[in-house]
Design a protein around this motif. Structure first.
Motif, short mmCIF file in Angstrom:
data_model
loop_
_atom_site.label_atom_id
_atom_site.label_comp_id
_atom_site.label_asym_id
_atom_site.label_seq_id
_atom_site.Cartn_x
_atom_site.Cartn_y
_atom_site.Cartn_z
N THR A 9 31.44 30.48 19.01
CA THR A 9 30.23 30.15 18.26
C THR A 9 30.26 30.86 16.91
OG1 THR A 9 29.09 30.08 20.36
CG2 THR A 9 27.72 30.07 18.40
N LEU A 10 30.66 32.11 16.96
CA LEU A 10 30.74 32.88 15.73
C LEU A 10 31.75 32.25 14.77
CD1 LEU A 10 30.67 36.60 16.88
CD2 LEU A 10 29.03 35.45 15.42
N LEU A 11 32.93 31.92 15.34
CA LEU A 11 33.99 31.33 14.53
C LEU A 11 33.53 30.04 13.87
CD1 LEU A 11 37.19 31.74 16.73
CD2 LEU A 11 36.87 32.59 14.42
N ASN A 12 32.87 29.24 14.67
CA ASN A 12 32.45 27.92 14.17
C ASN A 12 31.37 28.00 13.11
OD1 ASN A 12 34.08 25.99 15.42
ND2 ASN A 12 33.04 26.33 17.34
N THR A 13 30.53 28.98 13.24
CA THR A 13 29.44 29.05 12.27
C THR A 13 29.94 29.48 10.89
OG1 THR A 13 28.97 31.21 13.20
CG2 THR A 13 27.48 29.44 13.79
N VAL A 14 31.17 30.03 10.87
CA VAL A 14 31.70 30.49 9.58
C VAL A 14 31.87 29.33 8.62
CG1 VAL A 14 33.68 31.56 8.46
CG2 VAL A 14 32.83 32.46 10.62
N ALA A 15 32.55 28.27 9.07
CA ALA A 15 32.86 27.21 8.11
C ALA A 15 32.30 25.84 8.48
CB ALA A 15 34.36 27.12 7.94
N ASN A 32 42.14 27.13 17.23
CA ASN A 32 40.77 27.34 17.70
C ASN A 32 40.52 26.56 18.98
OD1 ASN A 32 38.05 27.77 18.08
ND2 ASN A 32 37.40 26.54 16.32
N PRO A 33 40.40 27.24 20.12
CA PRO A 33 40.19 26.54 21.39
C PRO A 33 38.76 25.98 21.54
CG PRO A 33 40.69 28.88 21.74
CD PRO A 33 40.49 28.69 20.28
N TYR A 34 37.88 26.35 20.63
CA TYR A 34 36.49 25.87 20.69
C TYR A 34 36.09 25.19 19.38
CZ TYR A 34 35.93 28.75 24.86
OH TYR A 34 36.06 29.30 26.11
N PRO A 35 36.71 24.05 19.08
CA PRO A 35 36.39 23.41 17.80
C PRO A 35 34.97 22.83 17.80
CG PRO A 35 37.76 21.98 19.12
CD PRO A 35 37.63 23.26 19.88
N GLY A 36 34.33 22.92 16.66
CA GLY A 36 33.01 22.33 16.51
C GLY A 36 33.11 20.83 16.30
N ILE A 37 31.97 20.20 16.17
CA ILE A 37 31.95 18.74 16.05
C ILE A 37 32.76 18.25 14.85
CG2 ILE A 37 29.67 18.82 14.92
CD1 ILE A 37 30.92 15.95 17.16
N VAL A 63 38.66 13.91 22.59
CA VAL A 63 39.15 15.20 22.07
C VAL A 63 38.39 16.34 22.75
CG1 VAL A 63 39.33 16.65 20.00
CG2 VAL A 63 39.87 14.22 19.87
N GLN A 64 37.08 16.13 22.88
CA GLN A 64 36.24 17.15 23.51
C GLN A 64 36.70 17.39 24.96
OE1 GLN A 64 32.03 16.20 23.62
NE2 GLN A 64 31.53 18.38 23.55
N ILE A 65 36.92 16.31 25.69
CA ILE A 65 37.38 16.43 27.08
C ILE A 65 38.75 17.09 27.14
CG2 ILE A 65 38.12 15.10 29.12
CD1 ILE A 65 35.08 15.23 28.73
N TRP A 66 39.62 16.72 26.21
CA TRP A 66 40.96 17.32 26.21
C TRP A 66 40.86 18.84 26.05
CZ3 TRP A 66 44.16 20.38 23.30
CH2 TRP A 66 45.51 20.40 23.67
N PHE A 67 40.02 19.28 25.14
CA PHE A 67 39.85 20.73 24.92
C PHE A 67 39.23 21.40 26.16
CE2 PHE A 67 41.01 22.38 20.75
CZ PHE A 67 41.40 21.21 20.10
N GLN A 68 38.29 20.76 26.78
CA GLN A 68 37.68 21.32 28.01
C GLN A 68 38.73 21.51 29.09
OE1 GLN A 68 34.39 18.92 29.37
NE2 GLN A 68 33.07 19.52 27.67
N ASN A 69 39.51 20.45 29.32
CA ASN A 69 40.54 20.53 30.35
C ASN A 69 41.59 21.57 29.99
OD1 ASN A 69 39.62 18.66 32.28
ND2 ASN A 69 40.41 16.95 31.10
N ARG A 70 41.96 21.61 28.75
CA ARG A 70 42.99 22.56 28.30
C ARG A 70 42.54 24.00 28.52
NH1 ARG A 70 48.46 22.31 26.72
NH2 ARG A 70 48.89 24.03 25.34
N ARG A 71 41.29 24.27 28.15
CA ARG A 71 40.76 25.64 28.33
C ARG A 71 40.73 26.00 29.81
NH1 ARG A 71 36.79 24.13 24.29
NH2 ARG A 71 35.30 23.66 25.93
N SER A 72 40.25 25.06 30.59
CA SER A 72 40.11 25.28 32.02
C SER A 72 41.47 25.58 32.66
CB SER A 72 39.50 24.03 32.64
OG SER A 72 39.15 24.26 33.96
#
Length: 194
Positions: free
Chosen positions: A11-17, A125-130, A147-156
DNA sequence: GCTAATCTCATCACACGCAGTGTGATGAGCCCATTAGC
């Protein structure tokens, strides 16, 4: 459910840019009426039903999916759907029920170059914003929701891998400790024999 | 405060290749998940 520390870092990372969250969809009364009616008929619509609804109320299928998820969570619908045929109380015909049971979105198959792009982005960035997700989606030519699902599965799956790795490391340590202990014991016995 | 968006975790489903693995899709969340925009 407890969350890891990483989501908060993200969240912190994403709020930067970039923009972090998708802008909130606000359904009109008419749209809600249609959704609620559809929910009362079938709280677990298949992919085609969700697509049909999406067209009907002029939104994306992924928004319909989220709406049904939230609705099920908040309106006490706790019973999981039976596989294939349901009870005769259901509104859908048996044929329709069978189709619904199997009616999933077609599995997305990624090319090696698409996967490479996704993996590179994940490393960054494993948690990309929209914004990042949409950019990635455009780059590799798949919907943002995929893309969102891919990142969820990848993190999991990465978490599971790490966990297994740690367990194996623990096993190795335990084994080493046992071997040392046994050696020490043998030496003790040998000494007493002398 | 309500609720859309997002998260983790567990599980299903299917492709690949022939038993099991990898991975995309889906659903729950029980102090009824948490976060955050309107």
């Amino acid at each position: 459910m407890q969350h890891d520390f990483i989501p908060y870092l993200k969240t912190l990372l994403n709020t930067v840019a970039t923009k972090c969250r998708r802008s909130r969809t606000s359904f009109t009364e008419e749209q809600l009426k249609i959704l609620v009616q559809a929910f009362s008929q079938n709280p677990y619509p298949g992919y085609t039903a969700k697509q049909r609804l999406a067209v009907e109320i002029n939104t994306e299928e992924s928004r319909i999916q989220i709406w049904f998820q939230n609705r099920r969570a908040r309106h006490g619908f706790l019973e999981r759907p039976k596989k294939n045929l349901g009870s005769s109380k259901d509104h859908a015909s048996p044929k329709e029920k069978i189709q619904d049971g199997r009616d999933r979105r077609c599995r997305t198959s990624y090319s090696s170059s698409q996967l490479q792009t996704l993996k590179n982005a994940f490393t960054e960035n494993p948690y990309p914003g929209i914004d990042s997700r949409e950019q990635l989606a455009e780059e590799i030519g798949v919907p943002e929701s995929r893309v969102q699902i891919w990142f969820q599965n990848r993190r999991s799956r990465l978490r599971i891998q790490r966990k297994r790795g740690l367990e194996e490391t623990d096993d190795t340590k335990n084994h080493a400790a046992l071997v040392t202990k046994s050696r020490f014991r043998v030496q003790q016995v040998l000494r007493t024999m002398k």
